[in-house]
Design an enzyme around this catalytic site. Structure first.
Site, mmCIF file in Angstrom:
data_model
loop_
_atom_site.group_PDB
_atom_site.id
_atom_site.type_symbol
_atom_site.label_atom_id
_atom_site.label_comp_id
_atom_site.label_asym_id
_atom_site.label_seq_id
_atom_site.Cartn_x
_atom_site.Cartn_y
_atom_site.Cartn_z
ATOM 1 N N SER A 40 -8.486 -5.572 0.864
ATOM 2 C CA SER A 40 -7.499 -6.179 1.766
ATOM 3 C C SER A 40 -6.334 -5.235 2.093
ATOM 4 O O SER A 40 -5.600 -5.490 3.034
ATOM 5 C CB SER A 40 -6.948 -7.460 1.142
ATOM 6 O OG SER A 40 -6.434 -7.188 -0.149
ATOM 7 N N ASP A 315 3.020 -11.142 0.693
ATOM 8 C CA ASP A 315 2.639 -12.370 -0.032
ATOM 9 C C ASP A 315 2.623 -12.038 -1.522
ATOM 10 O O ASP A 315 3.286 -11.086 -1.945
ATOM 11 C CB ASP A 315 1.303 -12.927 0.496
ATOM 12 C CG ASP A 315 0.137 -11.965 0.298
ATOM 13 O OD1 ASP A 315 0.288 -10.979 -0.455
ATOM 14 O OD2 ASP A 315 -0.941 -12.203 0.890
ATOM 15 N N HIS A 318 0.149 -8.552 -1.573
ATOM 16 C CA HIS A 318 0.010 -7.493 -0.570
ATOM 17 C C HIS A 318 1.336 -6.892 -0.146
ATOM 18 O O HIS A 318 2.305 -7.617 0.069
ATOM 19 C CB HIS A 318 -0.723 -8.051 0.665
ATOM 20 C CG HIS A 318 -2.097 -8.514 0.344
ATOM 21 N ND1 HIS A 318 -2.432 -9.842 0.286
ATOM 22 C CD2 HIS A 318 -3.210 -7.825 0.007
ATOM 23 C CE1 HIS A 318 -3.712 -9.946 -0.057
ATOM 24 N NE2 HIS A 318 -4.203 -8.745 -0.236
#
Ligand SMILES: *[C@@H]1O[C@H](CO)[C@@H](O)[C@H](O)[C@H]1NC(C)=O
Ligand SMILES: *[C@@H]1O[C@H](CO)[C@@H](O)[C@H](O)[C@H]1NC(C)=O
Ligand SMILES: *[C@@H]1O[C@H](CO)[C@@H](O)[C@H](O)[C@H]1NC(C)=O
Length: 351
Positions: A40, A315, A318
């Site tokens: 991610s 978040d 991340h």
């Protein structure tokens, strides 16, 4: 600390503007193509159509991204996007999921949220494209290229940023995965490195010669892990950072070994501990910028923090775009000798 952070930021913003200025006047990318592998931290939309909880194709992700919501797990650009701009690519490298035959000639992004070095990592969240499968996708991309395009593959830049989910979404989830019962942290680092070594050699066999391998960040400093495990009065979860260090300390020698064994290849290691060291073990604002739900991703359609350049995390896991700018800038032009070795990406591109 806040003052140090903003000083660091202003320095980096200056370097970025300077580099982007260079990019605007340059006519062509410095290398013919740029391929992105990872999780991610670099995913640009490959998970959008997968059945998984690890998706970011909803507001407030992408709130600062030119094209808005794309599936990137941050407010703006990922580190892979910013490195692409430094390399002189005018367009973002397309995700494999949607890349057309015309687009693949300048590179493809295979990154997939929740994916790991190990096949099973992240499986409790749903589908994901593990590094082994990303390499299969790359093989299929190569078969779509023309003969002359295939000849340029040795000149391209490849970045690989993976391994966090083998901890966050595997080893550290004691109730769901059994790796922590089978392996000590030292043994686990070793089996990960052995698998990663095979995967990087596969990339070499597929034509990769300028390969950038990212070390892991201190996962014990993410808001999610700090909340879950507690920090015992320390700035971060030390036991997790120690486990990550065992991995990183093996990854750099692996990069050296790959260079020694393959004299025509240039692998390089990016040390995120060094790059993020000014933020390192000093307590820093590790609150996520967005409102997070139970799984520490942003609450859909929630309003994120206003001044996003002051948040390290977007978040619970991340980095925000400003952190990605710092990482990309110092991977591209190393500031400390430890940042990138033996080459930073700008040197690698010129070799
Ligand atoms: C660990 O779990 C995997 C499934 O994820 C299973 O195949 C394996 O047999 C288990 N190993 C042990 C020692 O329990
Ligand atoms: C490098 O070569 C040595 C000797 O052939 C071999 O034992 C080792 O596994 C190789 N390592 C890598 C990473 O290719
Ligand atoms: C990364 O940099 C840090 C800080 O300079 C250093 O302590 C560490 O040994 C480096 N890690 C590796 C794997 O080189």
């Amino acid at each position: 600390m806040a003052r140090e952070f903003s000083r660091l930021l202003s320095l980096h913003v200056f370097i970025v503007l300077w580099c982007l200025g260079t990019f605007v006047v340059s006519f062509a990318p410095q290398v013919p193509c740029y391929f992105i592998f990872g999780d991610s931290l670099v995913d640009s939309g490959n998970n959008n159509e997968l059945v998984t909880k690890a998706k970011a194709n909803y507001r407030p992700y992408g709130i600062d991204f030119p094209q808005g919501i794309t599936g990137r797990f941050t407010n703006g650009q990922t580190m892979a996007d910013i490195i692409g701009q430094f390399l002189g690519f005018r367009e973002f490298i397309p995700p494999y999921a949607t890349a057309t035959d015309k687009q693949i000639s300048t590179g493809v992004n295979y990154g997939s949220g929740s994916a790991g070095i190990r096949e099973e990592s992240g499986s409790h969240l749903g589908d994901r494209i593990s590094l082994d499968r990303q390499l299969l996708h790359h093989k299929s991309t190569i078969s779509r290229l023309s003969r002359s395009q295939r000849k340029t593959l040795k000149k391209c830049i490849y970045i690989v940023n993976i391994g966090s989910n083998d901890y966050i979404n595997n080893y550290l989830l004691y109730d769901i995965y059994n790796t922590s019962q089978i392996y000590s942290t030292d043994q686990y680092a070793e089996v990960l490195i052995q698998q990663y070594s095979r995967q990087l050699r596969t990339l070499y066999r597929l034509g990769g010669r300028k390969v950038v391998v990212f070390g892991l960040t201190k996962i014990g400093c993410t808001p999610n892990e700090m909340n879950k495990f507690g920090t015992d009065g320390k700035p971060c979860v030390e036991s997790i950072n120690n486990a990550i260090k065992l991995f990183n300390d093996r990854l750099m020698p692996l990069v050296d070994e790959l260079n020694n064994n393959n004299t025509d290849a240039r692998f390089t290691f990016i040390n995120l501990t060094s790059i993020l060291s000014p933020l390192g073990d000093v307590p820093f604002p590790s609150t996520p910028c967005c409102h997070v739900r139970e799984d520490w991703q942003c609450v859909p359609n929630s309003i994120p923090c206003m001044i996003r350049t002051l948040s390290i995390f977007y978040d619970g896991f991340h980095p925000s775009e400003i952190s990605n700018i710092i990482i990309a800038t110092r991977s591209y032009v190393g500031v400390l000798p430890m940042d990138a070795s033996p080459y930073d990406i700008s040197q690698l591109a010129r070799l």
